[in-house]
Design a protein around this motif. Structure first.
Motif, mmCIF file in Angstrom:
data_model
loop_
_atom_site.group_PDB
_atom_site.id
_atom_site.type_symbol
_atom_site.label_atom_id
_atom_site.label_comp_id
_atom_site.label_asym_id
_atom_site.label_seq_id
_atom_site.Cartn_x
_atom_site.Cartn_y
_atom_site.Cartn_z
ATOM 1 N N LEU A 1 -3.138 9.782 -4.314
ATOM 2 C CA LEU A 1 -1.947 9.195 -3.686
ATOM 3 C C LEU A 1 -1.049 8.738 -4.825
ATOM 4 C CD1 LEU A 1 -0.260 7.920 -1.368
ATOM 5 C CD2 LEU A 1 -1.746 5.937 -1.508
ATOM 6 N N CYS B 1 0.499 2.501 7.092
ATOM 7 C CA CYS B 1 -0.385 1.580 6.383
ATOM 8 C C CYS B 1 0.003 0.124 6.620
ATOM 9 C CB CYS B 1 -0.350 1.898 4.889
ATOM 10 S SG CYS B 1 -1.825 1.290 4.081
ATOM 11 N N GLY C 1 5.540 5.034 -1.490
ATOM 12 C CA GLY C 1 6.472 4.258 -2.305
ATOM 13 C C GLY C 1 7.866 4.326 -1.735
ATOM 14 N N GLY C 2 8.199 3.329 -0.945
ATOM 15 C CA GLY C 2 9.574 3.211 -0.447
ATOM 16 C C GLY C 2 9.999 4.316 0.488
ATOM 17 N N LYS D 1 0.379 8.835 7.192
ATOM 18 C CA LYS D 1 -0.416 7.598 7.188
ATOM 19 C C LYS D 1 0.521 6.401 7.374
ATOM 20 C CE LYS D 1 -3.288 4.810 4.062
ATOM 21 N NZ LYS D 1 -2.482 4.257 2.962
ATOM 22 N N SER E 1 -1.551 -9.929 -0.207
ATOM 23 C CA SER E 1 -0.573 -9.123 0.541
ATOM 24 C C SER E 1 -0.221 -9.764 1.879
ATOM 25 C CB SER E 1 -1.157 -7.732 0.807
ATOM 26 O OG SER E 1 -0.322 -7.041 1.710
ATOM 27 N N GLY F 1 7.874 -1.264 -1.313
ATOM 28 C CA GLY F 1 9.049 -0.643 -0.700
ATOM 29 C C GLY F 1 9.990 0.004 -1.693
ATOM 30 N N GLN G 1 -9.286 3.948 0.029
ATOM 31 C CA GLN G 1 -8.101 4.119 -0.836
ATOM 32 C C GLN G 1 -8.232 3.128 -1.980
ATOM 33 O OE1 GLN G 1 -4.246 4.244 1.110
ATOM 34 N NE2 GLN G 1 -3.290 3.106 -0.562
ATOM 35 N N GLY H 1 0.939 -2.375 -4.550
ATOM 36 C CA GLY H 1 1.580 -1.396 -3.660
ATOM 37 C C GLY H 1 2.262 -2.151 -2.542
ATOM 38 N N GLY H 2 2.974 -1.400 -1.703
ATOM 39 C CA GLY H 2 3.639 -2.061 -0.585
ATOM 40 C C GLY H 2 4.887 -2.799 -1.004
ATOM 41 N N ASP I 1 2.834 8.515 3.213
ATOM 42 C CA ASP I 1 2.220 7.227 3.508
ATOM 43 C C ASP I 1 3.331 6.184 3.492
ATOM 44 O OD1 ASP I 1 0.740 4.884 3.443
ATOM 45 O OD2 ASP I 1 -0.350 5.380 1.610
ATOM 46 N N SER J 1 4.625 2.072 4.536
ATOM 47 C CA SER J 1 4.303 0.712 4.983
ATOM 48 C C SER J 1 5.611 -0.064 5.189
ATOM 49 C CB SER J 1 3.382 0.024 3.970
ATOM 50 O OG SER J 1 2.973 -1.200 4.498
ATOM 51 N N SER J 2 6.252 -0.492 4.075
ATOM 52 C CA SER J 2 7.479 -1.301 4.200
ATOM 53 C C SER J 2 8.562 -0.611 5.025
ATOM 54 C CB SER J 2 8.090 -1.582 2.827
ATOM 55 O OG SER J 2 7.147 -2.059 1.941
ATOM 56 N N ARG K 1 0.195 -8.123 4.264
ATOM 57 C CA ARG K 1 -0.445 -7.198 5.229
ATOM 58 C C ARG K 1 -1.956 -7.358 5.239
ATOM 59 N NH1 ARG K 1 3.283 -4.768 1.815
ATOM 60 N NH2 ARG K 1 5.263 -4.667 2.927
HETATM 61 O O1 LIG Z 1 1.010 -2.912 1.339
HETATM 62 C C1 LIG Z 1 0.470 -3.721 0.583
HETATM 63 O O2 LIG Z 1 0.707 -4.940 0.657
HETATM 64 C C2 LIG Z 1 -0.503 -3.243 -0.458
HETATM 65 C C3 LIG Z 1 -1.231 -4.152 -1.165
HETATM 66 C C4 LIG Z 1 -2.144 -3.735 -2.113
HETATM 67 C C5 LIG Z 1 -2.315 -2.389 -2.371
HETATM 68 C C6 LIG Z 1 -1.575 -1.453 -1.678
HETATM 69 C C7 LIG Z 1 -0.671 -1.852 -0.717
HETATM 70 N N1 LIG Z 1 0.088 -0.945 -0.005
HETATM 71 C C8 LIG Z 1 0.192 0.451 -0.280
HETATM 72 O O3 LIG Z 1 1.410 0.725 -0.904
HETATM 73 C C9 LIG Z 1 1.868 2.022 -0.569
HETATM 74 C C10 LIG Z 1 3.362 2.092 -0.300
HETATM 75 O O4 LIG Z 1 3.898 1.073 0.376
HETATM 76 P P1 LIG Z 1 5.472 1.010 0.735
HETATM 77 O O5 LIG Z 1 5.718 2.041 1.816
HETATM 78 O O6 LIG Z 1 6.261 1.260 -0.489
HETATM 79 O O7 LIG Z 1 5.633 -0.367 1.258
HETATM 80 C C11 LIG Z 1 1.009 2.466 0.586
HETATM 81 O O8 LIG Z 1 0.106 3.413 0.060
HETATM 82 C C12 LIG Z 1 0.206 1.282 0.975
HETATM 83 O O9 LIG Z 1 -1.126 1.694 1.242
#
Ligand SMILES: O=C(O)c1ccccc1N[C@@H]1O[C@H](COP(=O)(O)O)[C@@H](O)[C@H]1O
Length: 222
Positions: A129, A8, A166-167, A6, A35, A145, A82, A142-143, A186, A188-189, A37
């Motif tokens: 998750l 995100c 998570g990171g 995923k 966020s 990093g 989610q 979340g998000g 999953d 994102s950052s 994002r």
């Molecule tokens: O990404 C965001 O800003 C966010 C905001 C609110 C809820 C969830 C969010 N992100 C989720 O966080 C995880 C991991 O992120 P990272 O890879 O550590 O940056 C992922 O599941 C996003 O859906």
């Protein structure tokens, strides 16, 4: 077995396109206004169009009201919700009954105690998750990093379907897959150059790392 992947926090057609081309099984849109994002539901709906039927469209919400969900579900038509807040099992059941969509319930983890309530959601959430708990002072649930100690998931039975986040990034994703029973990952950052700015090059490198982790190890001379 190939893990679900995923990507995100998507906000541009370029990032959606690259995630799909590389085989993302899920793409996520963030509906949490603080966020970087965050995306309006109508814009997310336009971005998600090329993904329909190719990848699952995930709406990421945090302790949502029914009004918020009404708007997101009617405009985006996600495949999965989610729930990234402190939604109770009863709230998850209500959301499932109202919208008829599968729910991925997030647990934010720093210590073993953070996993104590998982059992209360078994048979209620369709998938879990496990994400890192936000550091003190962060406005984002979340998000952020950051990773958590994956060994805390060791007791979780293989029959429990979960994704890990998570990171994660190109450097640690192989280790994450090898150290856990996650059926999906999953990120994102880890595919961003700065908060909220996805990089197609980093998306490529992330998929490369997952593919390398998944490739069979060849015996010397074979
Ligand atoms: O990404 C965001 O800003 C966010 C905001 C609110 C809820 C969830 C969010 N992100 C989720 O966080 C995880 C991991 O992120 P990272 O890879 O550590 O940056 C992922 O599941 C996003 O859906």
């Amino acid at each position: 077995m190939k893990p679900d992947i995923k990507i995100c926090g998507l906000k541009t057609p370029e990032a959606v396109d690259r995630a799909l081309k590389r085989g993302a099984t899920h793409i996520g849109f963030i509906f949490f206004e603080k966020s970087p994002r965050y995306i309006e539901p109508d814009l997310a709906a336009k971005l998600a169009e090329p993904a329909r039927g190719k990848a699952k469209i995930v709406a990421v919400v945090v302790d949502p009201t029914n009004d918020e969900l009404d708007e997101i579900v009617s405009l985006l038509k996600p495949d999965i919700l989610q729930l990234h807040g402190s939604e109770s099992p009863e709230h998850v059941l209500t959301i499932k009954a109202l919208y008829g969509l599968p729910v991925m319930k997030v647990f934010s983890v720093r210590t073993a105690d953070d996993l104590k309530r998982v059992e209360a959601y078994i048979g209620i959430a369709d998938r879990f998750l496990f994400d890192a708990k936000a550091p003190k002072g962060s406005e984002l649930p979340g998000g952020n990093g950051i990773s958590f100690d994956w060994s805390l998931l060791g007791w979780i039975d293989e029959s429990i379907d979960y994704m890990l986040s998570g990171g994660l990034n190109k450097n640690n994703v192989a280790d994450a897959l090898a150290s856990t029973k996650a059926r999906g990952i999953d990120v994102s950052s880890g595919v961003e150059t700065e908060p909220g700015v996805k990089s197609v090059a980093l998306i490529d490198e992330f998929f490369d790392a997952v593919e390398k982790a998944d490739a069979p190890v060849m015996a010397p001379g074979s």
